[in-house]
Each structure stands twice: as structure tokens, then as C-alpha cells.
Design a protein around this motif. Structure first.
Motif, PDB file in Angstrom:
ATOM      1  N   SER A   1       2.845   3.618  92.511  1.00  0.00           N
ATOM      2  CA  SER A   1       1.709   4.120  93.292  1.00  0.00           C
ATOM      3  C   SER A   1       0.481   4.294  92.419  1.00  0.00           C
ATOM      4  N   ILE A   2       0.679   4.796  91.208  1.00  0.00           N
ATOM      5  CA  ILE A   2      -0.452   4.964  90.288  1.00  0.00           C
ATOM      6  C   ILE A   2      -1.063   3.612  89.936  1.00  0.00           C
ATOM      7  N   VAL A   3      -0.201   2.626  89.676  1.00  0.00           N
ATOM      8  CA  VAL A   3      -0.691   1.280  89.352  1.00  0.00           C
ATOM      9  C   VAL A   3      -1.483   0.704  90.520  1.00  0.00           C
ATOM     10  N   LEU A   4      -0.945   0.890  91.740  1.00  0.00           N
ATOM     11  CA  LEU A   4      -1.653   0.391  92.922  1.00  0.00           C
ATOM     12  C   LEU A   4      -3.039   1.018  93.047  1.00  0.00           C
ATOM     13  N   PHE A   5      -3.116   2.341  92.839  1.00  0.00           N
ATOM     14  CA  PHE A   5      -4.402   3.038  92.947  1.00  0.00           C
ATOM     15  C   PHE A   5      -5.403   2.564  91.903  1.00  0.00           C
ATOM     16  N   LYS A   6      -4.898   2.167  90.749  1.00  0.00           N
ATOM     17  CA  LYS A   6      -5.804   1.752  89.673  1.00  0.00           C
ATOM     18  C   LYS A   6      -6.251   0.304  89.794  1.00  0.00           C
ATOM     19  N   THR A   7      -5.467  -0.512  90.510  1.00  0.00           N
ATOM     20  CA  THR A   7      -5.773  -1.942  90.543  1.00  0.00           C
ATOM     21  C   THR A   7      -6.316  -2.449  91.883  1.00  0.00           C
ATOM     22  N   VAL A   8      -5.650  -2.104  92.989  1.00  0.00           N
ATOM     23  CA  VAL A   8      -6.024  -2.681  94.286  1.00  0.00           C
ATOM     24  C   VAL A   8      -7.454  -2.338  94.696  1.00  0.00           C
ATOM     25  N   PRO A   9      -7.892  -1.060  94.687  1.00  0.00           N
ATOM     26  CA  PRO A   9      -9.277  -0.761  95.080  1.00  0.00           C
ATOM     27  C   PRO A   9     -10.304  -1.440  94.182  1.00  0.00           C
ATOM     28  N   ASN A  10     -10.020  -1.517  92.873  1.00  0.00           N
ATOM     29  CA  ASN A  10     -10.958  -2.169  91.955  1.00  0.00           C
ATOM     30  C   ASN A  10     -11.071  -3.661  92.245  1.00  0.00           C
ATOM     31  N   LEU A  11      -9.913  -4.282  92.498  1.00  0.00           N
ATOM     32  CA  LEU A  11      -9.934  -5.710  92.830  1.00  0.00           C
ATOM     33  C   LEU A  11     -10.663  -5.963  94.147  1.00  0.00           C
ATOM     34  N   ALA A  12     -10.428  -5.090  95.128  1.00  0.00           N
ATOM     35  CA  ALA A  12     -11.106  -5.245  96.417  1.00  0.00           C
ATOM     36  C   ALA A  12     -12.622  -5.077  96.253  1.00  0.00           C
ATOM     37  N   GLU A  13     -13.034  -4.088  95.455  1.00  0.00           N
ATOM     38  CA  GLU A  13     -14.464  -3.846  95.219  1.00  0.00           C
ATOM     39  C   GLU A  13     -15.117  -5.051  94.553  1.00  0.00           C
ATOM     40  N   ARG A  14     -14.326  -5.707  93.738  1.00  0.00           N
ATOM     41  CA  ARG A  14     -14.890  -6.841  92.989  1.00  0.00           C
ATOM     42  C   ARG A  14     -14.944  -8.128  93.812  1.00  0.00           C
ATOM     43  N   TYR A  15     -13.881  -8.415  94.554  1.00  0.00           N
ATOM     44  CA  TYR A  15     -13.787  -9.712  95.215  1.00  0.00           C
ATOM     45  C   TYR A  15     -14.062  -9.665  96.721  1.00  0.00           C
ATOM     46  N   ILE A  16     -13.739  -8.569  97.369  1.00  0.00           N
ATOM     47  CA  ILE A  16     -13.997  -8.459  98.818  1.00  0.00           C
ATOM     48  C   ILE A  16     -14.609  -7.073  99.103  1.00  0.00           C
ATOM     49  N   PRO A  17     -15.805  -6.838  98.611  1.00  0.00           N
ATOM     50  CA  PRO A  17     -16.410  -5.497  98.735  1.00  0.00           C
ATOM     51  C   PRO A  17     -16.534  -5.017 100.178  1.00  0.00           C
ATOM     52  N   GLN A  18     -16.649  -5.946 101.127  1.00  0.00           N
ATOM     53  CA  GLN A  18     -16.781  -5.545 102.524  1.00  0.00           C
ATOM     54  C   GLN A  18     -15.503  -4.888 103.054  1.00  0.00           C
ATOM     55  N   TYR A  19     -14.369  -5.121 102.366  1.00  0.00           N
ATOM     56  CA  TYR A  19     -13.092  -4.518 102.777  1.00  0.00           C
ATOM     57  C   TYR A  19     -12.603  -3.454 101.790  1.00  0.00           C
ATOM     58  N   ALA A  20     -13.476  -3.013 100.913  1.00  0.00           N
ATOM     59  CA  ALA A  20     -13.059  -2.065  99.860  1.00  0.00           C
ATOM     60  C   ALA A  20     -12.512  -0.760 100.442  1.00  0.00           C
ATOM     61  N   ASP A  21     -13.194  -0.234 101.472  1.00  0.00           N
ATOM     62  CA  ASP A  21     -12.730   1.034 102.077  1.00  0.00           C
ATOM     63  C   ASP A  21     -11.363   0.869 102.731  1.00  0.00           C
ATOM     64  N   LYS A  22     -11.185  -0.254 103.420  1.00  0.00           N
ATOM     65  CA  LYS A  22      -9.895  -0.507 104.069  1.00  0.00           C
ATOM     66  C   LYS A  22      -8.790  -0.719 103.035  1.00  0.00           C
ATOM     67  N   ALA A  23      -9.143  -1.369 101.923  1.00  0.00           N
ATOM     68  CA  ALA A  23      -8.161  -1.587 100.860  1.00  0.00           C
ATOM     69  C   ALA A  23      -7.722  -0.261 100.249  1.00  0.00           C
ATOM     70  N   LEU A  24      -8.689   0.648 100.068  1.00  0.00           N
ATOM     71  CA  LEU A  24      -8.361   1.964  99.518  1.00  0.00           C
ATOM     72  C   LEU A  24      -7.434   2.732 100.468  1.00  0.00           C
ATOM     73  N   LEU A  25      -7.756   2.696 101.780  1.00  0.00           N
ATOM     74  CA  LEU A  25      -6.936   3.382 102.767  1.00  0.00           C
ATOM     75  C   LEU A  25      -5.525   2.795 102.819  1.00  0.00           C
ATOM     76  N   ALA A  26      -5.461   1.463 102.798  1.00  0.00           N
ATOM     77  CA  ALA A  26      -4.156   0.798 102.839  1.00  0.00           C
ATOM     78  C   ALA A  26      -3.333   1.144 101.605  1.00  0.00           C
ATOM     79  N   THR A  27      -3.998   1.215 100.446  1.00  0.00           N
ATOM     80  CA  THR A  27      -3.307   1.570  99.208  1.00  0.00           C
ATOM     81  C   THR A  27      -2.747   2.984  99.290  1.00  0.00           C
ATOM     82  N   MET A  28      -3.527   3.909  99.843  1.00  0.00           N
ATOM     83  CA  MET A  28      -3.070   5.287  99.990  1.00  0.00           C
ATOM     84  C   MET A  28      -1.846   5.368 100.898  1.00  0.00           C
TER      85      MET A  28
END
Length: 252
Positions: free
Chosen positions: A154-181
Motif C-alpha cells: 500500500s505504501i509503494v502504491l501511494f508513492k508511485t501511482v499518484p505520481n505516475l498519474a500526475e506525470r502521464y495522465i494529469p486529467q485523471y490524477a484525482d481519480k488515480a489517487l482515489l483508486a489507490t486509496m
């Protein structure tokens, strides 16, 4: 400020004795502990507490059973080879256990010759002897390896998925963060919910299978016992799977 206080069990090692282990089906060395109930402040106790009983733990299978100190001549501080331990702690053991040892000899050589009710009772007994260990373990949350791995993932997911989403698909960054949680919480809660079943499968079933193997239990007999334990609200009855028992019986 929250003050954490109350009562907790306190265990004090007394020594070792020789006695019969109904799980191993033979005489074994046991560690004997005093069980007390003492007050604690932030889970710290300063006394052995009020005596509530004694317990003995088989040094081979690690099964915990009740103990009565009046059964033993003494409780040596150090574990000794069995002949010496029998002599010092339980010199009349073989005389007292004569009938039980004779029964175990029949179990070892020809279990099919036992009366049905005797054999079924012998199959059922280890389930009920191991049940208190399961009740004690499941009364608290234990951080096993799988739980720790889930938290780490879970810690790894929190550190990687939102950052990757912010970088490559910023329009879905909020949804990626929610999905990760959501995924992380589900992963951790799933490990908590299944920790009891894992403990039973890894720690209880192998020991149970060792005790049952000489009796060659049928699947129908195991199902009857598990259903009975479920009806009686034993946690072991809810967590154990007959298929797991069969698996270990075939392996050993």
C-alpha cells in the motif's frame, strides 16, 4: 489525554515436566507456566497478578494445555532428557498412563479394530484441545507476514501511482489517487479479515493432521466435527477447512 489501563494475563515460566501429549500421542517434555491476572497501565504490569491457573506447552508440537501442579512430584527449572525428566517430575507417569498408552498402541498398529465410538472420540479430541489456542490467538489482531506485506504494498502504491498519474495522465490524477486509496484499504482490510484463517491453515492444521493421521479419519467424519464446532460457536470450526486437513493427511 487517554489513559490505557485494565487487566491482562501475565505468564511466568516455572520449569519443565514430563507428561502425555494427546496431540503427539506419546509422552513429551512440557514447559509449565503460571498464569496470573494483573492490572496494567499502558499494558505494563509490575506483578505476577492473582493466580488463575497453570498451563503446559508441549515442546514438540507446541500445543498449550491446562496443568495441575499436584500431578507432578517437582517442576525442574531446566529441561532434561526424557528419562531424567520423568524420574524427577513425574515418576509414576507410565503407571498412571498404562491404559492410555495401551490404547495408543492399538491406534498405531490397528485403528480399524477400535470400536466406532472410541475411534470417533479420539478423532474429535484434538479439535477441542486446539480450539482454545485459536480462541486466544483470534482475540487480538496479530501482524503476520501477509499483513506487513500488504501494508508495504500500500505504501509503494501511494508513492508511485499518484505520481505516475500526475506525470502521464494529469486529467485523471484525482481519480488515480482515489483508486489507490480504495485498493490499498481493501488490500489491508482483506489481510486482517483472513489472518485467522491463515493462522489456522499454517499453524493448527499441520499439528492437527499429525494427531489424526494414525486414526485415518474419513472426510464425512471430519465434516461432522467441523459442523458441530461451528454450531457450538468455536472459532476453529469457522476458520478450518476439511480440504486443508485432507491435504496435510495425504502429505504426511
Amino acid at each position: 489525554m487517554i489513559i490505557v489501563w485494565g487487566k491482562k494475563h501475565v505468564f511466568s515460566k516455572l520449569g519443565y515436566v514430563a507428561d502425555f501429549c494427546p496431540i503427539c500421542r506419546k509422552p513429551r517434555a512440557f514447559e509449565v507456566r503460571r498464569v496470573g491476572l494483573a492490572g496494567h497501565l499502558y499494558y505494563i504490569t509490575v506483578s505476577q497478578g492473582d493466580l488463575i491457573g497453570y498451563e503446559r506447552t508441549c515442546q514438540k508440537c507446541k500445543t498449550i494445555l491446562n496443568a495441575d501442579l499436584s500431578d507432578y512430584a517437582s517442576v525442574p527449572k531446566k529441561n532434561e532428557p526424557m528419562p531424567a525428566l520423568v524420574k524427577t517430575s513425574n515418576p509414576h507417569m507410565f503407571e498412571v498412563l498404562k491404559d492410555r498408552l495401551a490404547l495408543e498402541e492399538i491406534v498405531r498398529k490397528s485403528p480399524e479394530s477400535l470400536k466406532d465410538e472410541v475411534r470417533f472420540s479420539l478423532i474429535k479430541t484434538p479439535f477441542y484441545l486446539l480450539s482454545p489456542m485459536v480462541e486466544r490467538r483470534l482475540a487480538k489482531v496479530t501482524l503476520d507476514l501477509e499483513f506487513c506485506l500488504a501494508v508495504g504494498a500500500s505504501i509503494v502504491l501511494f508513492k508511485t501511482v499518484p505520481n505516475l498519474a500526475e506525470r502521464y495522465i494529469p486529467q485523471y490524477a484525482d481519480k488515480a489517487l482515489l483508486a489507490t486509496m480504495v485498493i490499498s484499504l481493501l488490500l489491508v482490510f482483506w489481510q486482517i479479515l483472513t489472518s485467522g484463517s491463515r493462522y489456522v491453515r499454517k499453524q493448527i492444521v499441520p499439528v492437527l493432521a499429525i494427531s489424526l493421521k494414525p486414526l485415518r479419519p474419513k472426510v464425512s467424519e471430519l465434516n461432522v466435527i467441523v459442523r458441530e464446532m461451528k454450531a457450538q460457536k468455536h472459532k476453529l470450526g469457522r476458520k478450518i477447512r476439511v480440504a486443508d486437513i485432507q491435504h496435510y493427511l495425504k502429505q504426511n
